[in-house]
Design an enzyme around this catalytic site. Structure first.
Site: not given
Ligand code: CAO
Length: 468
Positions: A266, A440-442
């Site tokens: 993401p 990486d939004h995680r």
């Protein structure tokens, strides 16, 4: 008098006991210089061992599933254009099973093959056998010319432990690729754990029935878990003249990597702008004092990024294979996207925290040249913590770079330009550098990304901050 020499495994980085996954020639074959003799599959990449010179293959010293290291003898080759050859031993030849030619290793002189050619870690789209380059029909004095090959099948070391290299024939690998099956997850039922076509079929059946992890099941059912429409099939020639041009090997391989990263991570991109007016003046001064090395804004960016990684360690990290743990790195290796005529490659500059601006500039120049000369080894492209993709030499005001997994962020750099900047009482002309940080939004929160990008801008705006 014949001139038969040994072709050996060249320097393949830190790897030893690397499995041979394909033998590409047989006794009697005529090979050109740099033509692949065997394909090796290391923990990081798939690579071909090229012939160090043109000639006739007299003996193949390895077979599939043998393990080799630097210096292992792959084949005996009789050098020279006009090397006379016995007929090729009817179809059986690979694996050194054919009759031994007159010259043996006793008289053979050792010649190390040129550096093995690396393939980035991921499979290209499968090619059907018919689509591969046509099998050689030409029979020369020296024997058959081995047909040009499709790219080696790469191995994704990020998801498979090196001790679990899937054990399968090239046909089974191609079959698995076609179905989008990751062979490392398939149980091999044949002797020694070898994976058969039936094992792959059983795996797909189980995936369809919900017995495999979601991503694999989705890949096996063709949708990548995204429930996508099939790719449009258009006969473009109906609308006007067209020409077909095959994608380069690097494009196919990096394309597969980019698609996976784009689909599975993401991404969010944070844009920032750094006032590099003073940095640019310093860069020009340094350039005038060091005419033998090209100092571009990129080396300052590497320095700023290293400072940022120290300040915000979650950017110098990777998710582990389970996706539940963050691996924080204590080293600072920065990947640089380099545009080559064949496509994008990302060599890595190691230990950037311990190198001066001038050292970084020199190494950047060397690595870019190596990339454009197609001389990068798997080692040159591994171990990166964070990547920088600079389009500043070309133009643009911002873009959204794709993260180079398993890294968690990448910095895109566009071209600096003079902008009117309000200083509290008047507009001042300042040189502004656009930065685009994809993350990486995680792993990284938006606020941290904004802090990291603002930190880079502050450091680039006042290089003294690098001393803090
Ligand atoms: N703003 C203004 N000028 C810039 C600049 C910037 N951000 N970055 C570089 N320049 C200037 C340089 O100073 C140089 O000018 P001079 O020739 O007058 O000194 C000129 O642009 C060309 O620089 P360069 O591109 O040769 O050198 P670099 O160190 O900036 O980059 C490399 C090296 C290898 C990264 C680059 O050549 C390259 O391949 N870039 C493309 C990367 C790419 O394709 N990324 C997209 C990947 S998709 O995510």
């Amino acid at each position: 008098m014949t001139d038969t020499r040994e072709a050996t495994v060249p320097d393949i980085g830190d790897f030893t006991d690397v499995p041979v996954i394909e033998v590409l020639v047989k006794p009697g074959d005529r090979v050109e210089k740099d033509q692949g003799l065997v394909t090796l599959e290391s923990a990081k990449a798939t690579m071909e061992v090229p012939a160090p010179f043109a000639g006739i293959v007299r003996e193949v010293k390895v077979k599939e599933n043998d393990s080799v290291s630097r210096g292992s003898v792959i084949a005996l080759i009789e050098a020279g254009e006009g090397a006379a050859s016995p007929p090729s031993p009817g179809g059986k030849g690979v694996g050194g099973e054919g009759p031994s030619p007159p010259q043996t290793s006793k008289s053979a002189e050792k010649v190390e093959a040129p550096k093995a050619e690396p393939a980035p870690a991921r499979a290209p789209a499968p090619e059907s056998d018919e689509k591969r380059a046509p099998a050689s029909s030409a029979s020369t004095r020296g024997g058959d010319i081995a047909p040009p090959r499709s790219p080696p099948i790469p191995f994704d070391a990020d998801t498979v432990a090196p001790d679990k290299v899937p054990y399968a024939s090239p046909e089974v690998r191609a079959f698995a690729r076609e179905l989008g099956v990751d062979l490392s997850r398939v149980h091999g039922s044949a002797r020694g754990g070898r994976i058969t076509k039936e094992d792959v079929q059983a795996f797909v059946k189980s995936a369809m029935a919900g017995g495999a992890p979601a991503q694999v099941a989705a890949a096996a059912t063709g949708g990548g878990g995204l429930n996508l429409l099939p790719w449009p099939q258009v006969d473009f020639a109906k609308f006007g003249a067209v020409e077909e041009k095959p994608l380069s090997r690097i494009k196919k391989l990096s394309g597969a990597n980019l698609s996976r990263n784009w689909a599975m991570i993401p991404h969010v991109t944070q844009h920032e702008s750094a006032d590099v007016t003073d940095m640019e003046a310093f860069r020009k001064q340094l350039g005038a004092e060091n005419k033998d090395v090209k100092i571009t804004p990129l080396v300052f960016l590497i320095k700023a990024v290293v400072a940022g990684l120290k300040q915000y360690p979650q950017f110098n990290a990777s998710l582990d294979a389970s996706g539940e743990k963050l691996v924080l790195k204590k080293y600072f290796h920065v990947g640089i996207a380099v545009d080559t005529p064949d496509g994008l490659v990302v060599p890595v500059i190691r230990d950037c925290d311990r190198k001066s601006l001038l050292e970084l500039a020199m190494e950047l120049g060397e690595l870019s040249k190596k990339a454009r000369d197609k001389k990068l080894s798997p080692n040159d492209m591994s171990g990166g913590c964070f990547s920088i993709s600079s389009l500043g030499g070309i133009g643009g005001t911002s873009f959204t770079p794709i993260i180079n997994a398993p890294e968690v962020a990448i910095l895109g750099v566009s071209r600096s330009s003079m902008q009117p900047v309000w200083n509290g009482s008047a507009f001042e002309p300042r040189l502004m550098l656009p930065l685009s940080l994809s993350y990486d939004h995680r792993v990284i929160d938006g606020a941290d990304a904004a802090r990291f990008a603002a930190y880079l801008a502050r450091v680039l705006g006042d290089l003294r901050r690098l001393l803090l």
